[in-house]
Design a protein around this motif. Structure first.
Motif, PDB file in Angstrom:
ATOM      1  N   ALA A 108       0.739  -1.119  -0.383  1.00 36.41           N
ATOM      2  CA  ALA A 108      -0.029   0.167   0.164  1.00 36.41           C
ATOM      3  C   ALA A 108       1.249   1.873  -0.267  1.00 36.41           C
ATOM      4  O   ALA A 108       0.812   2.211  -0.932  1.00 36.41           O
ATOM      5  CB  ALA A 108      -0.805  -0.084   1.138  1.00 36.41           C
ATOM      6  N   ARG A 109       2.055   1.415   1.271  1.00 35.19           N
ATOM      7  CA  ARG A 109       2.908   2.423   0.605  1.00 35.19           C
ATOM      8  C   ARG A 109       3.600   2.359  -0.112  1.00 35.19           C
ATOM      9  O   ARG A 109       3.908   4.305  -0.822  1.00 35.19           O
ATOM     10  CB  ARG A 109       3.692   2.461   2.045  1.00 35.19           C
ATOM     11  CG  ARG A 109       5.129   3.120   2.627  1.00 35.19           C
ATOM     12  CD  ARG A 109       5.789   3.079   2.968  1.00 35.19           C
ATOM     13  NE  ARG A 109       4.522   3.299   4.744  1.00 35.19           N
ATOM     14  CZ  ARG A 109       5.347   2.165   6.435  1.00 35.19           C
ATOM     15  NH1 ARG A 109       6.228   2.609   6.168  1.00 35.19           N
ATOM     16  NH2 ARG A 109       4.468   2.193   6.772  1.00 35.19           N
ATOM     17  N   GLN A 110       4.301   1.381  -1.108  1.00 31.89           N
ATOM     18  CA  GLN A 110       4.532   1.675  -2.758  1.00 31.89           C
ATOM     19  C   GLN A 110       3.756   2.002  -3.190  1.00 31.89           C
ATOM     20  O   GLN A 110       4.165   3.148  -4.875  1.00 31.89           O
ATOM     21  CB  GLN A 110       4.792  -0.192  -2.895  1.00 31.89           C
ATOM     22  CG  GLN A 110       5.902   0.096  -4.489  1.00 31.89           C
ATOM     23  CD  GLN A 110       6.625  -1.385  -4.408  1.00 31.89           C
ATOM     24  OE1 GLN A 110       5.481  -2.497  -4.576  1.00 31.89           O
ATOM     25  NE2 GLN A 110       8.044  -1.404  -4.845  1.00 31.89           N
ATOM     26  N   LEU A 111       2.178   1.590  -3.414  1.00 30.93           N
ATOM     27  CA  LEU A 111       1.351   1.814  -4.238  1.00 30.93           C
ATOM     28  C   LEU A 111       0.849   3.550  -4.497  1.00 30.93           C
ATOM     29  O   LEU A 111       1.099   5.209  -4.749  1.00 30.93           O
ATOM     30  CB  LEU A 111      -0.207   1.710  -4.051  1.00 30.93           C
ATOM     31  CG  LEU A 111      -0.083   0.543  -4.785  1.00 30.93           C
ATOM     32  CD1 LEU A 111      -2.202  -0.141  -4.731  1.00 30.93           C
ATOM     33  CD2 LEU A 111      -0.661   0.332  -6.093  1.00 30.93           C
ATOM     34  N   VAL A 112       1.781   4.198  -2.878  1.00 29.40           N
ATOM     35  CA  VAL A 112       1.303   5.697  -2.890  1.00 29.40           C
ATOM     36  C   VAL A 112       2.604   6.398  -3.307  1.00 29.40           C
ATOM     37  O   VAL A 112       2.503   7.542  -3.707  1.00 29.40           O
ATOM     38  CB  VAL A 112       0.930   5.738  -1.057  1.00 29.40           C
ATOM     39  CG1 VAL A 112       0.815   7.255  -0.915  1.00 29.40           C
ATOM     40  CG2 VAL A 112      -0.637   5.012  -0.963  1.00 29.40           C
TER      41      VAL A 112
END
Length: 204
Positions: free
Chosen positions: A112-116
């Protein structure tokens, strides 16, 4: 973006719990700590040790948030009215990367952090790449056009191991609205979290 310097599942083994509730976790096979001394009998923890462990577990669950960020969230929670431990959970759940994770746009908090950070997430229609951004009640979080076709996103939406909580409303698997700040009881932790011990740790 916080970069993990070691395997994320080592945290599971160190704590002796499947923190994210994932079937891949090694704790499902080896319920002892990592390293050559992992199987030794563990000594009794002091009060400080118990509080530190609670802090490390909570901090690790939210994607290994840096100590500086976590301490800042605690300070903000302590300034707000009401129960500090409940306020802390509310602030952690309002992080953009966590809302993305709760909406099942990503299989793990790290994904999720990577997507953001890669610019695949929109907040109220505007691209945002700051994972620690605090989301307000009523904000709409949506996937960018490329993200909708990513295998990682499609995999996350098909996961049966966790459900979308009531305080996040998802439409058409591509838009999510943060409807309210949750209480501790509403947050779907796979293991028991003790934010009250975290408050004791910082208020020593």
């Amino acid at each position: 973006m916080t970069k993990r310097t070691s395997s994320k599942y080592k945290l599971d083994r160190r704590m002796g719990e499947n923190i994210w509730g994932r079937p891949k976790s090694p704790i499902n096979r080896r319920d002892y700590g990592p390293g050559q001394h992992g199987q030794r009998r563990k000594g009794k923890l002091s009060d400080f040790g118990i509080q530190l462990r609670a802090k490390q577990k909570l901090k690790g669950y939210y994607g290994d948030v840096t100590e500086k960020q976590f301490k800042r969230l605690y300070t903000e929670a302590s300034r707000q009215k009401g129960d500090t431990s409940q306020n802390l959970i509310g602030l952690l759940e309002r992080r953009l990367d966590m809302v993305v994770y709760r909406a099942k746009f990503a299989p793990t908090i790290f994904a999720a952090r990577q997507l953001v950070s890669h610019g695949h997430i929109r907040v109220n229609g505007v691209k945002c790449n700051i994972a620690s951004r605090q989301i307000s009640v009523g904000d709409e979080i949506s996937l960018g056009n490329k993200a909708m076709e990513m295998a990682l996103v499609i995999e996350a939406q098909g996961l049966a191991e966790r459900d979308i909580p009531e305080y996040v409303s998802v439409t058409d698997n591509k838009k999510a609205t943060f409807t309210r700040v949750p209480t501790l009881d509403e947050v779907p932790y796979p293991v028991k979290m003790e934010p009250n011990l975290v408050v004791e740790f910082y208020s020593r």
